[in-house]
Scaffold this motif. Sequence first.
Motif, PDB file in Angstrom:
ATOM      1  N   THR A 338       0.863  -1.179   0.000  1.00  0.00           N
ATOM      2  CA  THR A 338       0.000   0.000   0.000  1.00  0.00           C
ATOM      3  C   THR A 338       0.902   1.232   0.000  1.00  0.00           C
ATOM      4  O   THR A 338       1.863   1.290   0.772  1.00  0.00           O
ATOM      5  CB  THR A 338      -0.914   0.036   1.236  1.00  0.00           C
ATOM      6  OG1 THR A 338      -1.760  -1.117   1.236  1.00  0.00           O
ATOM      7  CG2 THR A 338      -1.787   1.291   1.229  1.00  0.00           C
ATOM      8  N   ARG A 372      -2.575   3.496 -10.412  1.00  0.00           N
ATOM      9  CA  ARG A 372      -3.949   2.982 -10.366  1.00  0.00           C
ATOM     10  C   ARG A 372      -4.094   1.759 -11.266  1.00  0.00           C
ATOM     11  O   ARG A 372      -4.698   0.757 -10.882  1.00  0.00           O
ATOM     12  CB  ARG A 372      -4.916   4.080 -10.805  1.00  0.00           C
ATOM     13  CG  ARG A 372      -6.379   3.650 -10.847  1.00  0.00           C
ATOM     14  CD  ARG A 372      -7.264   4.811 -11.234  1.00  0.00           C
ATOM     15  NE  ARG A 372      -8.666   4.429 -11.288  1.00  0.00           N
ATOM     16  CZ  ARG A 372      -9.669   5.270 -11.507  1.00  0.00           C
ATOM     17  NH1 ARG A 372      -9.391   6.562 -11.676  1.00  0.00           N
ATOM     18  NH2 ARG A 372     -10.911   4.854 -11.553  1.00  0.00           N
ATOM     19  N   PRO A 377      -3.020  -0.272  -4.112  1.00  0.00           N
ATOM     20  CA  PRO A 377      -3.830   0.664  -3.329  1.00  0.00           C
ATOM     21  C   PRO A 377      -2.971   1.788  -2.777  1.00  0.00           C
ATOM     22  O   PRO A 377      -1.770   1.618  -2.539  1.00  0.00           O
ATOM     23  CB  PRO A 377      -4.404  -0.208  -2.210  1.00  0.00           C
ATOM     24  CG  PRO A 377      -3.466  -1.357  -2.102  1.00  0.00           C
ATOM     25  CD  PRO A 377      -2.892  -1.581  -3.463  1.00  0.00           C
ATOM     26  N   ALA A 378      -3.594   2.955  -2.586  1.00  0.00           N
ATOM     27  CA  ALA A 378      -2.848   4.119  -2.120  1.00  0.00           C
ATOM     28  C   ALA A 378      -3.745   4.975  -1.247  1.00  0.00           C
ATOM     29  O   ALA A 378      -4.973   4.811  -1.214  1.00  0.00           O
ATOM     30  CB  ALA A 378      -2.325   4.937  -3.304  1.00  0.00           C
ATOM     31  N   VAL A 379      -3.123   5.893  -0.513  1.00  0.00           N
ATOM     32  CA  VAL A 379      -3.835   6.902   0.268  1.00  0.00           C
ATOM     33  C   VAL A 379      -3.033   8.179   0.187  1.00  0.00           C
ATOM     34  O   VAL A 379      -1.797   8.159   0.227  1.00  0.00           O
ATOM     35  CB  VAL A 379      -4.023   6.439   1.745  1.00  0.00           C
ATOM     36  CG1 VAL A 379      -2.683   6.152   2.401  1.00  0.00           C
ATOM     37  CG2 VAL A 379      -4.798   7.466   2.544  1.00  0.00           C
ATOM     38  N   ALA A 395      -5.569  12.405  -5.809  1.00  0.00           N
ATOM     39  CA  ALA A 395      -6.166  11.250  -5.146  1.00  0.00           C
ATOM     40  C   ALA A 395      -7.227  10.600  -6.033  1.00  0.00           C
ATOM     41  O   ALA A 395      -7.328   9.366  -6.092  1.00  0.00           O
ATOM     42  CB  ALA A 395      -6.762  11.656  -3.805  1.00  0.00           C
ATOM     43  N   LEU A 398      -5.563   8.567  -8.584  1.00  0.00           N
ATOM     44  CA  LEU A 398      -5.062   7.329  -7.981  1.00  0.00           C
ATOM     45  C   LEU A 398      -6.187   6.385  -7.572  1.00  0.00           C
ATOM     46  O   LEU A 398      -5.916   5.233  -7.227  1.00  0.00           O
ATOM     47  CB  LEU A 398      -4.223   7.652  -6.733  1.00  0.00           C
ATOM     48  CG  LEU A 398      -2.838   8.233  -6.940  1.00  0.00           C
ATOM     49  CD1 LEU A 398      -2.309   8.833  -5.638  1.00  0.00           C
ATOM     50  CD2 LEU A 398      -1.883   7.138  -7.428  1.00  0.00           C
ATOM     51  N   ALA A 400      -7.769   6.836  -4.836  1.00  0.00           N
ATOM     52  CA  ALA A 400      -7.302   6.639  -3.465  1.00  0.00           C
ATOM     53  C   ALA A 400      -8.039   7.586  -2.517  1.00  0.00           C
ATOM     54  O   ALA A 400      -8.486   8.659  -2.923  1.00  0.00           O
ATOM     55  CB  ALA A 400      -5.799   6.912  -3.388  1.00  0.00           C
TER      56      ALA A 400
END
Length: 423
Positions: A338, A372, A377-379, A395, A398, A400
């Motif tokens: 992540t 993506r 997964p990302a934040v 975001a 992404l 995210a």
Amino acid sequence: MPLGPWERVEAALTLLAIDPAGLKGLWLRARASALRDRITGALGALPLPVRRIHPTIGDDALFGGLDLAATLSAGTPVVQKGILDEPAALVLAMAERTLPGLAARLGTALDAPRHCLIALDEGAERDELLPLGLVDRLALFLDLDGLPWGETREIALDPERLAAARTRLAAVAKAGNRRGRPLPSRMGRLGTGARIDLVGTLRAAAPWQPLRRRQQKTDAVLLVRPSDIRIKRFRETSDRVLIFAVDASGSSAMARLSEAKGAVELLLGQAYARRDHVSLLAFRGRDAELILPPTRSLVQTKRRLAGLPGGGGTPLAHGLRLALAVGLQARARGMTPTVALLTDGRGNIALDGSANRAQAEEDALKLAASLRGSGLPAVVIDTANRPQPSLAALARALDAPYIALPRADAHKLSNVLGAAMGD
């Protein structure tokens, strides 16, 4: 037929040569002698370089540090690598004299599947033993006390057979670093690489024993048929790794880096039992740098994070590109990555190194689309005093979560990121 004393030695060395990092090493209890030399001479068959260490070795030698002589000669800081920077088979002489601090450091290093330890225990008394923190980790133990030289022979480990064994081991393992809770066993067959559920197999076979004895006219205690075989199952999950991509540019870089460092250490401390890993990269000036590869080592983490510089331009696209590379590499090793992006503004350094804000933003959005598309997964954590629309747009690119944390301390960051990872 049970193995003889020397056959046990050869079997242990063969197993160690096949999977040194998985077994973590060997506790060899023996005084210095030609017999011990015969055994340690076989360590050349291990697929790891052999590095010799001693109980008084310092942290600079283990983890690396400033090379004072080279620094004075060059006039600029020169950093030397540590022994633990690369996978190695560590041969520890006089291991019974190992102090608790070194034992803890070596134990932490062994928890990452990179190194193995051959602990040469030369204790003359039975109470002179290896520290328990190392004993618990090493899978193999040999005691040469009372073994005559005449009952030994040269150790010859066939490289081709070892390579074939490593290939078979890789083929039957669950892909990558897998773990999980047990599930009810199911019917299966031997020879598939799965683990047999002995209790389940016996339970399935038990009701049929009287009938089978009558049919086969035998008084055998147990008759097991292929239909009785039960195979163990697990609810599999991969080891997780949280990749911090931290903006180390601008005037507030030092505060942001400080909180990111604290969050890294908090997450590592909380995640030890879950076998989670963390990684840290920083982007500043005109490039991004991997500060900390995926690790679970608190000691190594603190040393790597000390003195991390900040300031300069914001090469956001470079940071995203490096995060993508680290994430893909971790996933190839069977881990679940992540990406956590910590920044307070827009990128102003393009991938070609130019200070072109428009091109930098376009490059960042392209990298976000690549992240993506890769399924990582990302934040996005916005640490600016006011929410930044450009980071909210990033975001969305992404796919995210976007979280505004204008006064993000280490505890807030670790809580938010823990929630993002599903804790």
